[in-house]
Design a protein around this motif. Structure first.
Motif, mmCIF file in Angstrom:
data_model
loop_
_atom_site.group_PDB
_atom_site.id
_atom_site.type_symbol
_atom_site.label_atom_id
_atom_site.label_comp_id
_atom_site.label_asym_id
_atom_site.label_seq_id
_atom_site.Cartn_x
_atom_site.Cartn_y
_atom_site.Cartn_z
ATOM 1 N N VAL A 33 42.137 43.505 6.124
ATOM 2 C CA VAL A 33 42.931 44.422 6.931
ATOM 3 C C VAL A 33 42.052 45.554 7.471
ATOM 4 O O VAL A 33 42.201 45.970 8.625
ATOM 5 C CB VAL A 33 44.168 44.945 6.158
ATOM 6 C CG1 VAL A 33 43.771 45.837 5.003
ATOM 7 C CG2 VAL A 33 45.137 45.645 7.077
ATOM 8 N N ALA A 37 41.382 46.156 11.418
ATOM 9 C CA ALA A 37 41.702 47.449 12.025
ATOM 10 C C ALA A 37 40.486 48.006 12.765
ATOM 11 O O ALA A 37 40.610 48.474 13.900
ATOM 12 C CB ALA A 37 42.176 48.431 10.952
ATOM 13 N N GLN A 38 39.333 47.923 12.142
ATOM 14 C CA GLN A 38 38.114 48.445 12.766
ATOM 15 C C GLN A 38 37.780 47.671 14.036
ATOM 16 O O GLN A 38 37.518 48.263 15.077
ATOM 17 C CB GLN A 38 36.950 48.386 11.786
ATOM 18 C CG GLN A 38 35.674 48.969 12.347
ATOM 19 C CD GLN A 38 34.533 48.899 11.347
ATOM 20 O OE1 GLN A 38 34.602 48.177 10.368
ATOM 21 N NE2 GLN A 38 33.491 49.652 11.614
ATOM 22 N N VAL A 42 42.518 49.863 15.883
ATOM 23 C CA VAL A 42 43.838 50.394 15.537
ATOM 24 C C VAL A 42 43.825 50.828 14.074
ATOM 25 O O VAL A 42 42.939 50.449 13.311
ATOM 26 C CB VAL A 42 44.968 49.356 15.763
ATOM 27 C CG1 VAL A 42 45.042 48.948 17.220
ATOM 28 C CG2 VAL A 42 44.798 48.139 14.884
ATOM 29 N N ALA A 43 44.821 51.562 13.685
ATOM 30 C CA ALA A 43 44.959 51.975 12.289
ATOM 31 C C ALA A 43 45.494 50.812 11.455
ATOM 32 O O ALA A 43 46.186 49.935 11.974
ATOM 33 C CB ALA A 43 45.917 53.164 12.180
ATOM 34 N N VAL A 44 45.176 50.824 10.179
ATOM 35 C CA VAL A 44 45.703 49.807 9.264
ATOM 36 C C VAL A 44 47.232 49.814 9.312
ATOM 37 O O VAL A 44 47.871 48.759 9.324
ATOM 38 C CB VAL A 44 45.179 50.050 7.826
ATOM 39 C CG1 VAL A 44 45.915 49.191 6.820
ATOM 40 C CG2 VAL A 44 43.671 49.793 7.757
ATOM 41 N N SER A 45 47.814 50.986 9.387
ATOM 42 C CA SER A 45 49.279 51.079 9.438
ATOM 43 C C SER A 45 49.837 50.402 10.690
ATOM 44 O O SER A 45 50.943 49.853 10.663
ATOM 45 C CB SER A 45 49.728 52.539 9.388
ATOM 46 O OG SER A 45 49.178 53.274 10.474
ATOM 47 N N THR A 46 49.082 50.414 11.779
ATOM 48 C CA THR A 46 49.509 49.733 13.008
ATOM 49 C C THR A 46 49.576 48.230 12.774
ATOM 50 O O THR A 46 50.528 47.566 13.187
ATOM 51 C CB THR A 46 48.557 50.050 14.174
ATOM 52 O OG1 THR A 46 48.572 51.464 14.393
ATOM 53 C CG2 THR A 46 48.958 49.331 15.442
ATOM 54 N N LEU A 47 48.575 47.692 12.084
ATOM 55 C CA LEU A 47 48.583 46.263 11.763
ATOM 56 C C LEU A 47 49.782 45.912 10.891
ATOM 57 O O LEU A 47 50.455 44.907 11.116
ATOM 58 C CB LEU A 47 47.285 45.854 11.076
ATOM 59 C CG LEU A 47 46.022 45.945 11.932
ATOM 60 C CD1 LEU A 47 44.791 45.651 11.097
ATOM 61 C CD2 LEU A 47 46.106 45.022 13.137
ATOM 62 N N HIS A 48 50.036 46.741 9.900
ATOM 63 C CA HIS A 48 51.190 46.504 9.028
ATOM 64 C C HIS A 48 52.490 46.544 9.845
ATOM 65 O O HIS A 48 53.380 45.720 9.636
ATOM 66 C CB HIS A 48 51.244 47.530 7.901
ATOM 67 C CG HIS A 48 50.127 47.387 6.918
ATOM 68 N ND1 HIS A 48 49.849 48.352 5.976
ATOM 69 C CD2 HIS A 48 49.202 46.423 6.727
ATOM 70 C CE1 HIS A 48 48.822 47.973 5.247
ATOM 71 N NE2 HIS A 48 48.413 46.799 5.692
#
Length: 172
Positions: A33, A37-38, A42-48
């Protein structure tokens, strides 16, 4: 060569087309994750969030860590570009789900998707241009420009259609 530098070289080399055959067995095919994200910016929270919304998928490895297929990078890119164009996540999700086996969009898929969205974007541009051109004289409902309103909204006809700026969003 340091161990971490060697891994970085291997990982970079495996993704270069000319070395793909030679590195097939060594190439890391999934991303954590954090790596996703990197790479996606995007932010990890965006992926979630995207995953919770059904836009992307992941799986869990034996250590219960979230993993993404490398092609999810393209899905995230498509989602981000569509969002920047003002396309809602619901419309993006429906478009991605309509792809055969919900595959990652190809260049041809993107061309078809963007063509579908073009008419909606053109309508929004037209509405915003109209709003911009009327912005200094009327906010759309007439309540702040009584000197002009009788011409655009005689006897407050728009008030019978409901509250708010009726001319701002004719779809209302």
């Amino acid at each position: 060569m340091k161990k971490s530098a060697k891994k970085a070289v291997e990982r970079r080399d495996c993704c270069e087309p000319m070395n793909a055959q030679a590195m097939r067995g060594k190439c890391k095919t999934d991303l954590s994750v954090g790596e996703m994200a990197q790479r996606a910016g995007v932010a990890v929270s965006t992926l979630h969030f995207y995953e919770a919304e059904g836009l992307i998928t992941s799986w869990r490895n034996q250590g219960n860590q979230r993993r993404y297929a490398r092609e999810v990078l393209r899905r995230v890119a498509v989602i981000r570009v569509a969002q920047r164009a003002g396309i809602s996540l619901a419309v993006i999700r429906d478009a991605l789900k309509a792809l055969p086996n919900e595959r990652t969009p190809t260049a041809e898929d993107w061309s078809k998707l963007s063509a579908r969205w073009r008419a909606d974007l053109d309508q929004r541009i037209q509405r915003l241009t109209g709003l911009r051109d009327q912005l200094d004289g009327c906010i759309g409902c007439g309540c702040l420009s009584m000197g002009v309103c009788p011409l655009r909204n005689p006897w407050d006809e728009l008030g019978r259609q409901g509250p708010g700026a009726r001319l701002l969003d004719p779809e209302g």
